[in-house]
Write a protein that holds these residues in place. Sequence first.
Motif, PDB file in Angstrom:
ATOM      1  N   GLU A 304       0.817  -1.217   0.000  1.00 21.37           N
ATOM      2  CA  GLU A 304       0.000   0.000   0.000  1.00 21.37           C
ATOM      3  C   GLU A 304       0.852   1.268   0.000  1.00 21.37           C
ATOM      4  O   GLU A 304       1.797   1.398   0.771  1.00 21.37           O
ATOM      5  CB  GLU A 304      -0.939   0.018   1.201  1.00 21.37           C
ATOM      6  CG  GLU A 304      -2.037   1.054   1.094  1.00 21.37           C
ATOM      7  CD  GLU A 304      -2.946   0.845  -0.122  1.00 21.37           C
ATOM      8  OE1 GLU A 304      -2.689   1.483  -1.167  1.00 21.37           O
ATOM      9  OE2 GLU A 304      -3.885   0.042  -0.028  1.00 21.37           O
ATOM     10  N   TYR A 305       0.514   2.178  -0.905  1.00 22.82           N
ATOM     11  CA  TYR A 305       1.252   3.426  -1.062  1.00 22.82           C
ATOM     12  C   TYR A 305       0.256   4.567  -1.208  1.00 22.82           C
ATOM     13  O   TYR A 305      -0.764   4.447  -1.869  1.00 22.82           O
ATOM     14  CB  TYR A 305       2.187   3.361  -2.275  1.00 22.82           C
ATOM     15  CG  TYR A 305       1.534   2.957  -3.575  1.00 22.82           C
ATOM     16  CD1 TYR A 305       1.153   3.900  -4.532  1.00 22.82           C
ATOM     17  CD2 TYR A 305       1.307   1.616  -3.866  1.00 22.82           C
ATOM     18  CE1 TYR A 305       0.566   3.522  -5.725  1.00 22.82           C
ATOM     19  CE2 TYR A 305       0.709   1.229  -5.063  1.00 22.82           C
ATOM     20  CZ  TYR A 305       0.345   2.190  -5.985  1.00 22.82           C
ATOM     21  OH  TYR A 305      -0.243   1.808  -7.176  1.00 22.82           O
ATOM     22  N   PRO A 306       0.531   5.718  -0.582  1.00 23.37           N
ATOM     23  CA  PRO A 306      -0.441   6.808  -0.602  1.00 23.37           C
ATOM     24  C   PRO A 306      -0.474   7.596  -1.909  1.00 23.37           C
ATOM     25  O   PRO A 306      -1.525   8.082  -2.310  1.00 23.37           O
ATOM     26  CB  PRO A 306      -0.007   7.706   0.563  1.00 23.37           C
ATOM     27  CG  PRO A 306       1.331   7.245   0.993  1.00 23.37           C
ATOM     28  CD  PRO A 306       1.615   5.931   0.356  1.00 23.37           C
ATOM     29  N   PHE A 307       0.678   7.722  -2.582  1.00 26.99           N
ATOM     30  CA  PHE A 307       0.794   8.642  -3.718  1.00 26.99           C
ATOM     31  C   PHE A 307       0.898   7.852  -5.016  1.00 26.99           C
ATOM     32  O   PHE A 307       1.861   7.115  -5.237  1.00 26.99           O
ATOM     33  CB  PHE A 307       2.012   9.536  -3.523  1.00 26.99           C
ATOM     34  CG  PHE A 307       2.287  10.472  -4.668  1.00 26.99           C
ATOM     35  CD1 PHE A 307       1.275  11.239  -5.238  1.00 26.99           C
ATOM     36  CD2 PHE A 307       3.567  10.601  -5.184  1.00 26.99           C
ATOM     37  CE1 PHE A 307       1.524  12.097  -6.297  1.00 26.99           C
ATOM     38  CE2 PHE A 307       3.839  11.465  -6.238  1.00 26.99           C
ATOM     39  CZ  PHE A 307       2.808  12.211  -6.795  1.00 26.99           C
ATOM     40  N   ASP A 308      -0.086   8.013  -5.909  1.00 23.90           N
ATOM     41  CA  ASP A 308      -0.087   7.280  -7.171  1.00 23.90           C
ATOM     42  C   ASP A 308       1.173   7.539  -7.983  1.00 23.90           C
ATOM     43  O   ASP A 308       1.682   6.652  -8.668  1.00 23.90           O
ATOM     44  CB  ASP A 308      -1.312   7.677  -8.004  1.00 23.90           C
ATOM     45  CG  ASP A 308      -2.595   7.034  -7.502  1.00 23.90           C
ATOM     46  OD1 ASP A 308      -2.512   6.193  -6.597  1.00 23.90           O
ATOM     47  OD2 ASP A 308      -3.678   7.381  -8.007  1.00 23.90           O
ATOM     48  N   GLY A 309       1.667   8.780  -7.907  1.00 19.80           N
ATOM     49  CA  GLY A 309       2.827   9.164  -8.704  1.00 19.80           C
ATOM     50  C   GLY A 309       4.121   8.501  -8.277  1.00 19.80           C
ATOM     51  O   GLY A 309       5.134   8.616  -8.975  1.00 19.80           O
ATOM     52  N   SER A 310       4.124   7.807  -7.142  1.00 21.16           N
ATOM     53  CA  SER A 310       5.333   7.071  -6.729  1.00 21.16           C
ATOM     54  C   SER A 310       5.395   5.699  -7.389  1.00 21.16           C
ATOM     55  O   SER A 310       6.402   4.993  -7.254  1.00 21.16           O
ATOM     56  CB  SER A 310       5.367   6.898  -5.209  1.00 21.16           C
ATOM     57  OG  SER A 310       4.489   5.870  -4.785  1.00 21.16           O
ATOM     58  N   TRP A 311       4.307   5.294  -8.077  1.00 17.19           N
ATOM     59  CA  TRP A 311       4.200   4.000  -8.763  1.00 17.19           C
ATOM     60  C   TRP A 311       4.314   2.825  -7.790  1.00 17.19           C
ATOM     61  O   TRP A 311       4.541   1.690  -8.201  1.00 17.19           O
ATOM     62  CB  TRP A 311       5.251   3.842  -9.861  1.00 17.19           C
ATOM     63  CG  TRP A 311       5.410   5.027 -10.756  1.00 17.19           C
ATOM     64  CD1 TRP A 311       4.456   5.945 -11.081  1.00 17.19           C
ATOM     65  CD2 TRP A 311       6.602   5.431 -11.446  1.00 17.19           C
ATOM     66  NE1 TRP A 311       4.964   6.890 -11.925  1.00 17.19           N
ATOM     67  CE2 TRP A 311       6.289   6.606 -12.169  1.00 17.19           C
ATOM     68  CE3 TRP A 311       7.896   4.903 -11.523  1.00 17.19           C
ATOM     69  CZ2 TRP A 311       7.230   7.262 -12.963  1.00 17.19           C
ATOM     70  CZ3 TRP A 311       8.826   5.565 -12.307  1.00 17.19           C
ATOM     71  CH2 TRP A 311       8.495   6.727 -13.014  1.00 17.19           C
ATOM     72  N   GLY A 312       4.208   3.106  -6.489  1.00 19.33           N
ATOM     73  CA  GLY A 312       4.330   2.062  -5.486  1.00 19.33           C
ATOM     74  C   GLY A 312       5.700   1.979  -4.851  1.00 19.33           C
ATOM     75  O   GLY A 312       5.907   1.223  -3.901  1.00 19.33           O
ATOM     76  N   TYR A 313       6.651   2.787  -5.332  1.00 17.40           N
ATOM     77  CA  TYR A 313       8.016   2.700  -4.812  1.00 17.40           C
ATOM     78  C   TYR A 313       8.227   3.514  -3.531  1.00 17.40           C
ATOM     79  O   TYR A 313       9.353   3.582  -3.032  1.00 17.40           O
ATOM     80  CB  TYR A 313       9.026   3.116  -5.890  1.00 17.40           C
ATOM     81  CG  TYR A 313       9.120   2.090  -6.984  1.00 17.40           C
ATOM     82  CD1 TYR A 313       9.834   0.920  -6.802  1.00 17.40           C
ATOM     83  CD2 TYR A 313       8.454   2.266  -8.194  1.00 17.40           C
ATOM     84  CE1 TYR A 313       9.906  -0.040  -7.794  1.00 17.40           C
ATOM     85  CE2 TYR A 313       8.514   1.311  -9.199  1.00 17.40           C
ATOM     86  CZ  TYR A 313       9.245   0.154  -8.991  1.00 17.40           C
ATOM     87  OH  TYR A 313       9.301  -0.811  -9.960  1.00 17.40           O
ATOM     88  N   GLN A 314       7.157   4.125  -3.018  1.00 18.37           N
ATOM     89  CA  GLN A 314       7.224   4.785  -1.716  1.00 18.37           C
ATOM     90  C   GLN A 314       6.083   4.241  -0.856  1.00 18.37           C
ATOM     91  O   GLN A 314       5.109   4.925  -0.563  1.00 18.37           O
ATOM     92  CB  GLN A 314       7.163   6.305  -1.872  1.00 18.37           C
ATOM     93  CG  GLN A 314       8.367   6.866  -2.603  1.00 18.37           C
ATOM     94  CD  GLN A 314       8.496   8.376  -2.484  1.00 18.37           C
ATOM     95  OE1 GLN A 314       7.838   9.017  -1.679  1.00 18.37           O
ATOM     96  NE2 GLN A 314       9.367   8.947  -3.293  1.00 18.37           N
ATOM     97  N   PRO A 315       6.223   2.983  -0.415  1.00 16.27           N
ATOM     98  CA  PRO A 315       5.136   2.326   0.305  1.00 16.27           C
ATOM     99  C   PRO A 315       5.090   2.726   1.778  1.00 16.27           C
ATOM    100  O   PRO A 315       6.109   3.004   2.393  1.00 16.27           O
ATOM    101  CB  PRO A 315       5.490   0.843   0.168  1.00 16.27           C
ATOM    102  CG  PRO A 315       6.986   0.828   0.087  1.00 16.27           C
ATOM    103  CD  PRO A 315       7.377   2.080  -0.642  1.00 16.27           C
ATOM    104  N   VAL A 316       3.881   2.739   2.314  1.00 10.35           N
ATOM    105  CA  VAL A 316       3.675   2.960   3.748  1.00 10.35           C
ATOM    106  C   VAL A 316       3.170   1.683   4.410  1.00 10.35           C
ATOM    107  O   VAL A 316       3.541   1.377   5.535  1.00 10.35           O
ATOM    108  CB  VAL A 316       2.692   4.118   3.987  1.00 10.35           C
ATOM    109  CG1 VAL A 316       2.287   4.190   5.450  1.00 10.35           C
ATOM    110  CG2 VAL A 316       3.320   5.451   3.573  1.00 10.35           C
ATOM    111  N   GLY A 317       2.349   0.911   3.713  1.00  8.99           N
ATOM    112  CA  GLY A 317       1.812  -0.330   4.271  1.00  8.99           C
ATOM    113  C   GLY A 317       2.475  -1.537   3.657  1.00  8.99           C
ATOM    114  O   GLY A 317       1.963  -2.122   2.694  1.00  8.99           O
ATOM    115  N   LEU A 318       3.625  -1.947   4.193  1.00  7.98           N
ATOM    116  CA  LEU A 318       4.394  -3.018   3.565  1.00  7.98           C
ATOM    117  C   LEU A 318       3.714  -4.379   3.630  1.00  7.98           C
ATOM    118  O   LEU A 318       4.055  -5.274   2.858  1.00  7.98           O
ATOM    119  CB  LEU A 318       5.794  -3.103   4.189  1.00  7.98           C
ATOM    120  CG  LEU A 318       6.884  -2.384   3.382  1.00  7.98           C
ATOM    121  CD1 LEU A 318       6.677  -0.885   3.427  1.00  7.98           C
ATOM    122  CD2 LEU A 318       8.275  -2.759   3.866  1.00  7.98           C
TER     123      LEU A 318
END
Length: 745
Positions: A304-318
């Motif tokens: 789970e990642y908050p920002f769509d523009g990170s493409w998932g590479y900045q996850p918060v919910g591992l």
Amino acid sequence: MSSTASNSSALPKSQCADYDAQVNALNIGRFKDPFSFLGAHKVSESNIEVRVYLPDAQHVSLSIDNQIFETQRYKHSDLFIARVSQLPTSPYLCTAKYSDTSTTFFDEYSFNSELDTDAMYLFNEGSLEHAYLHFGAHFTNQQDVDGVRFCLWAPNAASVSIIGEFNFWQANRHFMRFHPASGVWELFIPELKADMCYKFAITAQSGEVIEKADPYAFKMQQAPGTASVLQYKPEAIALSEQAISNRQKRNHIDAPISIYEVHLASWQRGEGNRYLSYTELADKLVSYALEMNFTHLQLMPISEYPFDGSWGYQPVGLFAPTSRFGDYNSFKYFVEQCHKYNVGILLDWVPGHFPSDPHGLHRFDGTHLYEHADMRQGFHPDWNTYIYNYDRPEVKSFLISNAMYWLHQFGLDGLRVDAVASMLYLDYSRKEGEWIPNCYGGRENLGAIECLKQVNLRSYKNNPGIMMVAEESTAWPGVTQSVEHNGLGFGYKWNMGWMNDSLLYIQRDPLYKQHHHHEITFSMVYAFSENFILPLSHDEVVHGKGALIEKMPGDDWQKFANLRAYYAFMWAHPGKKLLFMGGEIAQRAEWGHDHSIDWHLLEHESHKGIKQTVKTLNEVYKNQPALYELDSSAAGFDWIDNNNNEQSILSFVRYAKNAHDFVVVIANFTPMSYQEYTLGVPSKGVYKVIINTDESEFFGSGIKVSKNQSNTVVTNDNPQHGFNQSITIAMGGLTTIYLQKVQDE
């Protein structure tokens, strides 16, 4: 039977002063040891008090061992006290009356601790492989009562409370029990339901209150929401012996591996530009992979990642599969469909950094818990993200457990580990003076190295047949060597050198390629130093780099011919294959994460030709052991001619384990066509064309390699290129050709 609690006037002054201090701590939400005060306590030999703290309650009664006890409010506080004759023998019920309602519930502070001290020892040691079974929020039965057990690591916090919709987000309602030996907080809350939202309200030593999502949550809200969501732990996919055997075969070093890299949010969209669900993707995407003869799917991060523009590479919910596409059961179904059709599934995994979102891991308990405090160690200047403190054992347990979670729970084929180079080097993307050497004065991140080794060791040990893949862009030695032989223990490494050099070469005007011939041949100098995957990934079609088709020189026809020839060269080069979505249809625009691939391009014959090329290449690749069995051995490759820079033509042989089984490859990287081109071949006989990217079915010019109907050529005794036998073929411009010996002459 009922009893009434004593009021404050019945308490000694010293006890009142103590109670006043406790009430004040409860009021402000800073209470480190709630079980020392709340619940049932023996005050003296003849005085047992049961204390409950319920903000805004008007009246409270207790049902203890089948007896009803009325409480009395302490002064004007929200503390209610009942005097009882003996300590409760089991959890007891509270009935609280409010201005507009009343409710009955079990008192959280009447339950014993069930913390697994052995697991906590391993966690603090850095070797707990399944921390997600102990930390986070788990539905369980405790002392014959159903509820949720919460567990959190926050050793430097002054106080931790659970807040959620079940307590109106009040930070002074559900204080957690602290276990100083492990730095862990714990509380069991009865009778909670799935899909309730929650967070942790953490009071730092400074008094600052920080609201954090659960690092181990199985589900999280979508942005702009930041809460965790109560979920039952996913049941692990049970792999049969046959499924494990299939996984071992399709991921083996001598197997054909052709990976289709996918961003689920933008591979294909539904009506109104909506996301497809995991269930829809299980049908459409898996079917497409089968149609195109890809052996594996690789998903860009879905933690789970908050920002769509990170493409998932900045996850918060591992530990939470993103709910953009459905719940975890839907994702399980997607994986099961891959297993059903023997399609491997890999997942991008991001242990190299984490984002600065306030509800995430940064300054988790008011201190730099998961990251280094020093910005020279703990902050990524390139991505404005934070770097895990790999030297901290608990962080190591967190990351090891996360890898185990994805592999064990979902039965994945493996993980592609993102940005490994940034983990290995302390001076990664830093200037002199912006980094701190290790204890030996070097630039190697010793903690990260050990963490990666442990992840790989444990992943392979616990999950037979998987593949761990490193995106590592430097010449770090032994990435795919075993840990026992001082390697990092990965199964495969992305060959970034091949990607950079070959793309640089293929973009050049054909007139100048003769001066840069080494760019297309140099990769063979190190091709067998690691177990390589050749990647044409999403990184090559973003940030102004342009689409692959637009990198090609010349007019439109030449662009398509060049791309077809390049793909065929890639599929013949030693190393497994990876192609990012859109590359197989020659998407003209750079990839954009917020819309679908331009599938409408398939209305054009040129784009259909690229798709057919990739489909055929995958089919031929899977059916020709010479193209994959010896990918990591020099015995599987031999140059025919690597020095023909004037014509920019390469030729080589790929061998199977059975040396009599081989494929001859010729790649012409200029628009010049040849009616008679002679090259040496390993042995005498008849050779059949199995790929010619200039065929009309691929939108080529249709120049045939041979004039006969069988599309074969026969050797002659004219020695060439160090071989006793040679063949003469016709060859179109910007064309790659595969030939297979089909019979002795």
